[in-house]
Design a protein around this motif. Structure first.
Motif, PDB file in Angstrom:
ATOM      1  N   SER A  56      25.869  62.609 -35.382  1.00 22.41           N
ATOM      2  CA  SER A  56      25.444  62.791 -36.776  1.00 22.41           C
ATOM      3  C   SER A  56      26.593  63.332 -37.623  1.00 22.41           C
ATOM      4  CB  SER A  56      24.256  63.756 -36.850  1.00 22.41           C
ATOM      5  OG  SER A  56      23.871  63.956 -38.199  1.00 22.41           O
ATOM      6  N   PRO A  57      26.919  62.662 -38.735  1.00 26.55           N
ATOM      7  CA  PRO A  57      27.894  63.235 -39.669  1.00 26.55           C
ATOM      8  C   PRO A  57      27.248  64.380 -40.446  1.00 26.55           C
ATOM      9  CG  PRO A  57      27.028  61.150 -40.523  1.00 26.55           C
ATOM     10  CD  PRO A  57      26.355  61.388 -39.199  1.00 26.55           C
ATOM     11  N   GLY A  58      28.067  65.241 -41.033  1.00 25.42           N
ATOM     12  CA  GLY A  58      27.523  66.412 -41.727  1.00 25.42           C
ATOM     13  C   GLY A  58      26.973  66.083 -43.098  1.00 25.42           C
ATOM     14  N   ILE A  59      26.414  67.116 -43.745  1.00 25.47           N
ATOM     15  CA  ILE A  59      25.760  66.927 -45.048  1.00 25.47           C
ATOM     16  C   ILE A  59      26.731  66.358 -46.076  1.00 25.47           C
ATOM     17  CG2 ILE A  59      24.725  68.173 -47.002  1.00 25.47           C
ATOM     18  CD1 ILE A  59      23.553  70.160 -44.905  1.00 25.47           C
ATOM     19  N   VAL A  60      27.977  66.835 -46.084  1.00 24.36           N
ATOM     20  CA  VAL A  60      28.912  66.373 -47.132  1.00 24.36           C
ATOM     21  C   VAL A  60      29.909  65.342 -46.608  1.00 24.36           C
ATOM     22  CG1 VAL A  60      28.698  68.532 -48.422  1.00 24.36           C
ATOM     23  CG2 VAL A  60      30.563  68.275 -46.781  1.00 24.36           C
ATOM     24  N   THR A  61      29.776  64.940 -45.351  1.00 21.45           N
ATOM     25  CA  THR A  61      30.699  63.939 -44.791  1.00 21.45           C
ATOM     26  C   THR A  61      30.557  62.615 -45.541  1.00 21.45           C
ATOM     27  OG1 THR A  61      30.526  64.994 -42.644  1.00 21.45           O
ATOM     28  CG2 THR A  61      31.356  62.738 -42.672  1.00 21.45           C
ATOM     29  N   GLY A  62      31.691  62.011 -45.831  1.00 21.38           N
ATOM     30  CA  GLY A  62      31.679  60.741 -46.560  1.00 21.38           C
ATOM     31  C   GLY A  62      31.876  60.933 -48.060  1.00 21.38           C
ATOM     32  N   THR A  63      31.876  62.189 -48.505  1.00 17.63           N
ATOM     33  CA  THR A  63      32.089  62.474 -49.932  1.00 17.63           C
ATOM     34  C   THR A  63      33.552  62.847 -50.172  1.00 17.63           C
ATOM     35  OG1 THR A  63      31.752  64.854 -49.753  1.00 17.63           O
ATOM     36  CG2 THR A  63      29.776  63.493 -49.969  1.00 17.63           C
ATOM     37  N   ALA A  93      33.434  59.335 -38.609  1.00 13.01           N
ATOM     38  CA  ALA A  93      32.296  60.071 -39.189  1.00 13.01           C
ATOM     39  C   ALA A  93      32.036  59.611 -40.611  1.00 13.01           C
ATOM     40  CB  ALA A  93      32.596  61.565 -39.168  1.00 13.01           C
ATOM     41  N   ARG A  94      33.119  59.434 -41.343  1.00 12.78           N
ATOM     42  CA  ARG A  94      33.025  59.011 -42.739  1.00 12.78           C
ATOM     43  C   ARG A  94      32.411  57.614 -42.847  1.00 12.78           C
ATOM     44  NH1 ARG A  94      35.877  61.559 -46.569  1.00 12.78           N
ATOM     45  NH2 ARG A  94      36.403  60.423 -48.455  1.00 12.78           N
ATOM     46  N   ARG A  95      32.847  56.741 -41.963  1.00 11.93           N
ATOM     47  CA  ARG A  95      32.296  55.372 -42.001  1.00 11.93           C
ATOM     48  C   ARG A  95      30.794  55.393 -41.678  1.00 11.93           C
ATOM     49  NH1 ARG A  95      36.376  51.697 -42.712  1.00 11.93           N
ATOM     50  NH2 ARG A  95      38.379  52.200 -41.733  1.00 11.93           N
ATOM     51  N   LEU A  96      30.397  56.197 -40.726  1.00  8.25           N
ATOM     52  CA  LEU A  96      28.974  56.266 -40.370  1.00  8.25           C
ATOM     53  C   LEU A  96      28.160  56.729 -41.571  1.00  8.25           C
ATOM     54  CD1 LEU A  96      27.012  55.897 -37.998  1.00  8.25           C
ATOM     55  CD2 LEU A  96      27.327  58.320 -37.453  1.00  8.25           C
ATOM     56  N   GLY A 100      25.162  54.815 -44.556  1.00  7.82           N
ATOM     57  CA  GLY A 100      23.821  55.343 -44.798  1.00  7.82           C
ATOM     58  C   GLY A 100      23.097  55.688 -43.516  1.00  7.82           C
ATOM     59  N   ILE A 101      23.851  55.999 -42.454  1.00  4.73           N
ATOM     60  CA  ILE A 101      23.238  56.328 -41.162  1.00  4.73           C
ATOM     61  C   ILE A 101      23.358  57.837 -40.932  1.00  4.73           C
ATOM     62  CG2 ILE A 101      23.339  55.963 -38.668  1.00  4.73           C
ATOM     63  CD1 ILE A 101      24.368  53.133 -39.253  1.00  4.73           C
ATOM     64  N   ARG A 102      22.236  58.497 -40.898  1.00  2.00           N
ATOM     65  CA  ARG A 102      22.225  59.955 -40.724  1.00  2.00           C
ATOM     66  C   ARG A 102      22.463  60.329 -39.268  1.00  2.00           C
ATOM     67  NH1 ARG A 102      18.874  64.086 -43.306  1.00  2.00           N
ATOM     68  NH2 ARG A 102      18.845  62.766 -45.171  1.00  2.00           N
ATOM     69  N   ALA A 103      22.012  59.474 -38.346  1.00  2.00           N
ATOM     70  CA  ALA A 103      22.245  59.762 -36.926  1.00  2.00           C
ATOM     71  C   ALA A 103      22.159  58.475 -36.112  1.00  2.00           C
ATOM     72  CB  ALA A 103      21.203  60.753 -36.397  1.00  2.00           C
ATOM     73  N   ILE A 104      22.936  58.458 -35.031  1.00  2.00           N
ATOM     74  CA  ILE A 104      22.769  57.427 -33.995  1.00  2.00           C
ATOM     75  C   ILE A 104      22.183  58.138 -32.787  1.00  2.00           C
ATOM     76  CG2 ILE A 104      23.934  55.803 -32.453  1.00  2.00           C
ATOM     77  CD1 ILE A 104      26.230  55.659 -34.461  1.00  2.00           C
ATOM     78  N   SER A 206      32.420  49.961 -42.052  1.00  2.00           N
ATOM     79  CA  SER A 206      31.483  50.429 -43.098  1.00  2.00           C
ATOM     80  C   SER A 206      31.507  49.547 -44.345  1.00  2.00           C
ATOM     81  CB  SER A 206      31.805  51.867 -43.486  1.00  2.00           C
ATOM     82  OG  SER A 206      33.156  51.986 -43.890  1.00  2.00           O
ATOM     83  N   LYS A 207      32.250  48.425 -44.272  1.00  2.00           N
ATOM     84  CA  LYS A 207      32.330  47.543 -45.448  1.00  2.00           C
ATOM     85  C   LYS A 207      30.922  47.132 -45.910  1.00  2.00           C
ATOM     86  CE  LYS A 207      34.402  43.654 -44.526  1.00  2.00           C
ATOM     87  NZ  LYS A 207      34.788  43.919 -43.229  1.00  2.00           N
ATOM     88  N   GLY A 208      30.679  47.245 -47.206  1.00  2.00           N
ATOM     89  CA  GLY A 208      29.384  46.826 -47.743  1.00  2.00           C
ATOM     90  C   GLY A 208      28.284  47.864 -47.592  1.00  2.00           C
ATOM     91  N   GLY A 209      28.627  49.035 -47.026  1.00  2.00           N
ATOM     92  CA  GLY A 209      27.617  50.086 -46.862  1.00  2.00           C
ATOM     93  C   GLY A 209      27.246  50.704 -48.202  1.00  2.00           C
ATOM     94  N   PRO A 210      26.128  51.408 -48.252  1.00  2.00           N
ATOM     95  CA  PRO A 210      25.677  51.967 -49.525  1.00  2.00           C
ATOM     96  C   PRO A 210      26.503  53.150 -50.015  1.00  2.00           C
ATOM     97  CG  PRO A 210      24.212  52.630 -47.742  1.00  2.00           C
ATOM     98  CD  PRO A 210      25.188  51.656 -47.160  1.00  2.00           C
ATOM     99  N   GLY A 211      27.300  53.747 -49.110  1.00  2.00           N
ATOM    100  CA  GLY A 211      28.075  54.925 -49.506  1.00  2.00           C
ATOM    101  C   GLY A 211      27.216  56.173 -49.560  1.00  2.00           C
ATOM    102  N   VAL A 212      27.825  57.242 -50.019  1.00  4.71           N
ATOM    103  CA  VAL A 212      27.141  58.540 -50.043  1.00  4.71           C
ATOM    104  C   VAL A 212      27.121  59.040 -51.487  1.00  4.71           C
ATOM    105  CG1 VAL A 212      27.227  60.917 -49.217  1.00  4.71           C
ATOM    106  CG2 VAL A 212      27.986  59.056 -47.741  1.00  4.71           C
ATOM    107  N   ALA A 213      25.944  59.366 -51.973  1.00  2.87           N
ATOM    108  CA  ALA A 213      25.853  59.832 -53.364  1.00  2.87           C
ATOM    109  C   ALA A 213      25.094  61.152 -53.418  1.00  2.87           C
ATOM    110  CB  ALA A 213      25.128  58.787 -54.208  1.00  2.87           C
ATOM    111  N   PRO A 214      25.629  62.134 -54.157  1.00  6.16           N
ATOM    112  CA  PRO A 214      24.909  63.406 -54.266  1.00  6.16           C
ATOM    113  C   PRO A 214      23.648  63.288 -55.113  1.00  6.16           C
ATOM    114  CG  PRO A 214      26.999  63.478 -55.492  1.00  6.16           C
ATOM    115  CD  PRO A 214      26.919  62.136 -54.849  1.00  6.16           C
ATOM    116  N   ALA A 215      22.682  64.135 -54.804  1.00  6.47           N
ATOM    117  CA  ALA A 215      21.455  64.171 -55.618  1.00  6.47           C
ATOM    118  C   ALA A 215      21.772  64.744 -56.995  1.00  6.47           C
ATOM    119  CB  ALA A 215      20.394  65.024 -54.917  1.00  6.47           C
TER     120      ALA A 215
END
Ligand code: SF4
Length: 582
Positions: A56-63, A93-96, A100-104, A206-215
């Protein structure tokens, strides 16, 4: 981050599911430990089909948050028999997170062969990986990258031959930014769990993934800026500061000076050859061999601390990356080895075979104590590493870790807790870290609660390392660490956020910005406690009792030079730290 991906290795299927409501705010260690606690039978065999391996990547991973590309890996540990979380810094971790994958969650076991799982925005596919087994990872990674469009497109998670052989000292390897197979979720034998499932690689595109956006972008950005400012200001984490110049191995001389550098299998607290294997020696040696002043690099995208070093051979070619403090100590001082080229080769062989450097350094030291080699004999230590890589009978014993090696060789001086070898701080000379080793849910683990910060480094105050009154300190550090491991930040942000209040606020604001929560400083302790309580509960169900929360007996009667101190914290003090089961 919206979904959980379940990979079933028994029938080679992959399915997505929504993140359950109760896990809505959870990521990183909070989520890996939750899933292991909730889904893995605590008494299962760690290498059997009922164990699960969770990423699992962390809460802010990918930002754009600095120093936050960590991946947490969880499961039941074959080394300790308890719950385990180990984490690493890597673009994987960033690619995961960006997919949009919270955990594998990896479940079941392949009935034959090893497999590569590739994850893209379209799902997961399986391909045979047997052709890549039995090889050194530096030979394997380039061909896997080539086949999957290169290091610009994918990141790789894998095991080495140690994991293929299901050795309890096997770690899980990720590539760094240059594609080197060198970043490890090393501790606790999770590489053996991955091997037991027949899983050799997880490749992420991660190409084409939704990315990570803050609330709430404004809240997130405010927190991110405070975090970045704290990291660039603090003397330990700033550019050309201690970590960027000398890496974590800057600690070798410091810990040696205070008499807490375990030497020759924890027989002494000082090592005569410490200066030869320290971060300063790595820096100067590189300068001499390459003709340039090399500052360190970032192991993963977005790290502004950049503590990872590279060691070069006499001819200027690259030898290994990275020689961490723990590795310089484990493969150096703890084995009495003061030749940096030997330490580098041992480090590189751990990277090649997929091994935890701390466990293996501790194991070789125990083997030296058992007469398999002489302390200080680097060439013999290198031969022993090759025995592990070749899977010889001796190598299989060594690959099982220090406790098994000690039993096999009749050595009673084995510095472990719950089957996991101690890291690079002598608990007799630094009492707080000794308490962390004793009661951590992970076995002997400095990263569970790094009390070295105030006990030695003067971060968040200065405490006497020999003062035994550290119950509250280790408890609070363990709670705070569990929270940091949840955010996705590297633990090294702790130096800055402990000393600079706005940095600590920034960490909480980043999380609030991502999740839309209203957490305060109190929630850091609350969430940390919740994580520890789950992990303690799992371990109790796995059969652990307070009798497992102890340091080895020899430390209670053998005086450690130069301070001539023993481990003298009463068991009752240890039992008070987390109290009775709730
Ligand atoms: S501080 Fe060091 S270990 Fe942590 S993420 Fe940055 S380079 Fe990696």
């Amino acid at each position: 981050m919206e979904r959980i991906l379940r990979i079933n290795m028994t029938d080679r299927t992959a399915t997505f599911e929504d993140v359950p409501k109760k896990y809505k705010e959870r990521a990183g260690r909070w989520l890996t430990s939750s899933i292991v606690h909730d889904e893995v039978p605590a008494t299962c065999h760690p290498l059997g089909p009922n164990n699960k391996l969770v990423f699992s990547p962390g809460i802010v991973t990918g930002t754009s948050s600095p120093t936050s590309s960590r991946i947490s890996v969880g499961g039941k540990s074959p080394l300790t028999g308890g719950i385990k979380e180990a984490n690493a810094g890597t673009g994987w971790a960033r690619r995961l997170a960006n997919l949009g994958i919270r955990a594998i969650v990896v479940e079941g076991q392949a009935t034959e062969g090893f497999w590569l799982v590739k994850i893209t925005c379209e799902g997961a596919t399986f391909e045979p990986a047997d052709a890549w087994t039995g090889e050194k990872l530096s030979a394997v990674y380039p061909t896997v990258f080539d086949k999957h469009d290169g290091v610009e497109t994918v990141d790789i998670c894998s095991i080495g031959v140690a994991g293929e052989h299901k050795m309890p000292a096997a770690g899980i390897c990720f590539n760094d930014q240059n594609g080197r197979p060198s970043r490890y979720a090393g501790r606790g034998g999770l590489g053996a769990v991955m091997g037991s499932k027949g899983l050799k690689f997880i490749v992420i595109d991660s190409k084409g993934g939704p990315g990570v956006a803050p609330a709430n972008k404004d809240v997130f950005d405010g927190g991110r800026k405070k975090m970045a400012a704290a990291l660039t200001e603090h003397a330990i984490t700033k550019p050309e500061g201690a970590l960027n110049s000398y890496g974590t191995a800057v600690l070798v001389n410091i810990i040696n000076e205070v008499g807490g550098l375990p030497t020759n299998n924890f027989r002494y607290g000082r090592f005569d050859g410490a200066a030869k294997i320290a971060g300063e020696a790595i820096f100067e040696g590189n300068k001499e061999r390459t003709g340039s002043t090399l500052y360190n690099h970032a192991c993963s995208p977005g790290c502004i601390i950049r503590c990872s070093n590279t060691w070069h051979r006499e001819d200027g070619t690259e030898h290994t990356s990275c020689i961490e403090y723990e590795s310089a100590w484990a493969l150096g001082a703890n084995c009495g080895i003061d030749n940096l080229d030997h330490v580098a080769e041992l480090n590189q062989l751990c990277n090649e075979y997929g091994l935890d450097t701390i466990e293996i350094g501790g194991t070789i030291a125990v083997a030296m104590e058992g007469g398999v080699a002489e302390f200080g004999d680097g060439e013999r230590a290198i031969e022993l590493l090759h025995e592990i890589g070749q899977g010889t009978p001796l190598g299989r014993i060594l690959g099982a870790g220090a406790a098994v090696t000690g039993k096999t060789l009749g050595v009673h001086r084995v510095p472990h807790v719950k089957g996991q070898n101690m890291p690079a701080y002598e608990p007799r000379a630094i009492k707080g870290i000794g308490m962390t080793y004793a009661i951590s849910t992970m076995g002997a683990d400095h990263t569970s609660g790094y009390t070295i910060a105030p006990e030695i480094l003067g971060v968040s105050g200065k405490l006497d390392p020999l003062n035994p009154d550290k119950a509250e300190l280790t408890r609070n550090f363990q709670y705070a660490t569990a929270f940091i491991d949840t955010t996705g930040h590297c633990l090294f942000i702790a130096f800055a956020i402990l000393d600079i209040a706005s940095g600590f606020e920034g960490m909480i604001e980043e999380c609030n910005g991502m999740l839309g929560t209203s957490w305060t400083a109190d929630d850091v302790g609350r969430i940390g406690k919740e994580i520890l309580d789950m992990e303690l509960d799992f371990n109790r169900r796995a059969g652990f009792t307070p009798a497992d929360d102890r340091l080895p007996e020899f430390m209670t009667y053998e005086k450690l030079p130069p301070h001539d101190v023993t481990w003298d914290i009463p068991d009752s003090e240890l039992d008070k730290v987390f109290g009775s089961p709730s």
